[in-house]
Design a protein around this motif. Structure first.
Motif, mmCIF file in Angstrom:
data_model
loop_
_atom_site.group_PDB
_atom_site.id
_atom_site.type_symbol
_atom_site.label_atom_id
_atom_site.label_comp_id
_atom_site.label_asym_id
_atom_site.label_seq_id
_atom_site.Cartn_x
_atom_site.Cartn_y
_atom_site.Cartn_z
ATOM 1 N N LEU A 3 40.454 33.814 68.059
ATOM 2 C CA LEU A 3 41.852 34.020 68.416
ATOM 3 C C LEU A 3 42.326 33.101 69.538
ATOM 4 C CD1 LEU A 3 44.396 35.673 67.868
ATOM 5 C CD2 LEU A 3 43.562 37.326 69.535
ATOM 6 N N TRP A 4 41.513 32.920 70.567
ATOM 7 C CA TRP A 4 41.968 32.100 71.688
ATOM 8 C C TRP A 4 42.083 30.623 71.316
ATOM 9 C CZ3 TRP A 4 37.383 34.849 71.855
ATOM 10 C CH2 TRP A 4 36.207 34.099 71.774
ATOM 11 N N GLN A 5 41.416 30.180 70.245
ATOM 12 C CA GLN A 5 41.595 28.802 69.776
ATOM 13 C C GLN A 5 42.792 28.697 68.831
ATOM 14 O OE1 GLN A 5 37.783 27.895 68.024
ATOM 15 N NE2 GLN A 5 37.009 27.037 69.920
ATOM 16 N N GLU A 6 42.965 29.700 67.991
ATOM 17 C CA GLU A 6 44.014 29.657 66.981
ATOM 18 C C GLU A 6 45.381 30.000 67.559
ATOM 19 O OE1 GLU A 6 42.798 28.236 64.633
ATOM 20 O OE2 GLU A 6 40.719 28.836 64.704
ATOM 21 N N GLY A 7 45.421 30.960 68.482
ATOM 22 C CA GLY A 7 46.680 31.364 69.073
ATOM 23 C C GLY A 7 47.513 32.293 68.198
ATOM 24 N N VAL A 8 46.986 32.687 67.056
ATOM 25 C CA VAL A 8 47.693 33.547 66.111
ATOM 26 C C VAL A 8 46.718 34.611 65.619
ATOM 27 C CG1 VAL A 8 48.869 33.608 63.878
ATOM 28 C CG2 VAL A 8 49.114 31.607 65.338
ATOM 29 N N SER A 9 47.168 35.867 65.596
ATOM 30 C CA SER A 9 46.312 36.927 65.052
ATOM 31 C C SER A 9 46.152 36.737 63.551
ATOM 32 C CB SER A 9 46.927 38.298 65.311
ATOM 33 O OG SER A 9 46.850 38.627 66.662
ATOM 34 N N PRO A 10 44.997 37.094 62.996
ATOM 35 C CA PRO A 10 44.816 36.977 61.550
ATOM 36 C C PRO A 10 45.750 37.929 60.812
ATOM 37 C CG PRO A 10 42.889 37.999 62.577
ATOM 38 C CD PRO A 10 43.814 37.599 63.673
ATOM 39 N N PHE A 11 46.115 37.575 59.602
ATOM 40 C CA PHE A 11 46.990 38.391 58.771
ATOM 41 C C PHE A 11 46.181 39.303 57.854
ATOM 42 C CE2 PHE A 11 50.115 39.245 55.448
ATOM 43 C CZ PHE A 11 51.196 39.593 56.224
ATOM 44 N N ARG A 28 46.704 43.941 65.638
ATOM 45 C CA ARG A 28 47.703 44.424 64.668
ATOM 46 C C ARG A 28 47.641 43.643 63.358
ATOM 47 N NH1 ARG A 28 51.453 44.741 69.546
ATOM 48 N NH2 ARG A 28 51.160 46.873 70.231
ATOM 49 N N VAL A 29 46.461 43.574 62.797
ATOM 50 C CA VAL A 29 46.230 42.851 61.543
ATOM 51 C C VAL A 29 46.803 43.686 60.388
ATOM 52 C CG1 VAL A 29 44.486 41.880 60.014
ATOM 53 C CG2 VAL A 29 44.168 41.789 62.497
ATOM 54 N N PRO A 30 47.751 43.152 59.631
ATOM 55 C CA PRO A 30 48.412 43.938 58.585
ATOM 56 C C PRO A 30 47.505 44.407 57.440
ATOM 57 C CG PRO A 30 49.731 42.029 59.144
ATOM 58 C CD PRO A 30 48.409 41.864 59.837
ATOM 59 N N TYR A 31 46.500 43.619 57.076
ATOM 60 C CA TYR A 31 45.631 43.981 55.953
ATOM 61 C C TYR A 31 44.161 43.889 56.360
ATOM 62 C CZ TYR A 31 49.757 43.550 53.018
ATOM 63 O OH TYR A 31 51.001 43.707 52.459
ATOM 64 N N VAL A 60 48.177 28.916 60.417
ATOM 65 C CA VAL A 60 47.031 28.206 60.969
ATOM 66 C C VAL A 60 46.567 27.183 59.940
ATOM 67 C CG1 VAL A 60 44.655 28.454 61.773
ATOM 68 C CG2 VAL A 60 46.331 30.193 62.338
ATOM 69 N N PRO A 61 46.368 25.915 60.330
ATOM 70 C CA PRO A 61 45.911 24.924 59.354
ATOM 71 C C PRO A 61 44.509 25.239 58.833
ATOM 72 C CG PRO A 61 46.015 23.969 61.565
ATOM 73 C CD PRO A 61 46.565 25.362 61.660
ATOM 74 N N ARG A 62 44.230 24.749 57.636
ATOM 75 C CA ARG A 62 42.910 24.991 57.025
ATOM 76 C C ARG A 62 41.772 24.380 57.823
ATOM 77 N NH1 ARG A 62 43.124 24.342 50.545
ATOM 78 N NH2 ARG A 62 43.391 26.558 50.203
ATOM 79 N N LEU A 63 42.013 23.213 58.406
ATOM 80 C CA LEU A 63 40.978 22.525 59.170
ATOM 81 C C LEU A 63 41.174 22.771 60.660
ATOM 82 C CD1 LEU A 63 40.925 19.065 57.358
ATOM 83 C CD2 LEU A 63 39.340 20.970 57.050
ATOM 84 N N TYR A 64 40.082 22.928 61.378
ATOM 85 C CA TYR A 64 40.139 23.081 62.822
ATOM 86 C C TYR A 64 40.310 21.711 63.446
ATOM 87 C CZ TYR A 64 38.833 24.146 67.584
ATOM 88 O OH TYR A 64 38.831 24.257 68.950
#
Length: 133
Positions: free
Chosen positions: A18-26, A63-66, A3-7
């Motif tokens: 999540l619905w804006q980023e499309g990727v679950s946080p790590f 399913r956030v790894p950390y 995910v880029p640093r800037l929105y």
């Protein structure tokens, strides 16, 4: 990650949606909240007629790894890794967590920032140098 640093390449992120980023946080970093410590630490039981608990969302849905919890009142840092669908507390080395997938770590730094001296949660690189972002 991913995910880029800037929105929208213009604005600093004030939240992660999540619905804006499309990727679950790590990694999720939680500042322990007075009054809901049990929820923040995964000690809240799920009621059948209630929405899932915070930990259920993080571990079963996203399913956030950390998952990292920092208590700024006691300066206690606790870290959890997702293993076989469960969060297990990780052992810190020198009050730091190394995250190999990010080639970065997260730990406590004692210092002064904006005139306040205390322990601060900071990212660091593989040489132990604090990241400047």
């Amino acid at each position: 990650m991913g995910v880029p640093r800037l929105y929208e390449n213009t604005d600093l992120r004030l939240s992660y949606v999540l619905w804006q980023e499309g990727v679950s946080p790590f990694v999720i970093v939680e500042l322990l909240s007075p009054g809901i410590e049990n929820e923040d630490l995964g000690q809240t039981e799920h009621e059948a007629d209630q929405p899932p608990t915070k930990w259920q969302v993080y571990k079963q849905i996203l399913r956030v790894p950390y998952y990292v919890v920092f208590d700024r009142y006691t300066d206690q840092l606790r870290t959890f890794g997702l293993t076989q669908g469960r969060y297990r507390e990780l052992t810190l080395s020198n009050r730091k967590l190394w995250i190999p997938e990010l080639n970065s770590g997260l730990g406590l730094w004692q210092g002064t920032y904006q005139g306040i001296t205390r322990n601060w949660l900071r990212w660091y690189d593989d040489q132990g140098k604090l990241d400047s972002y």
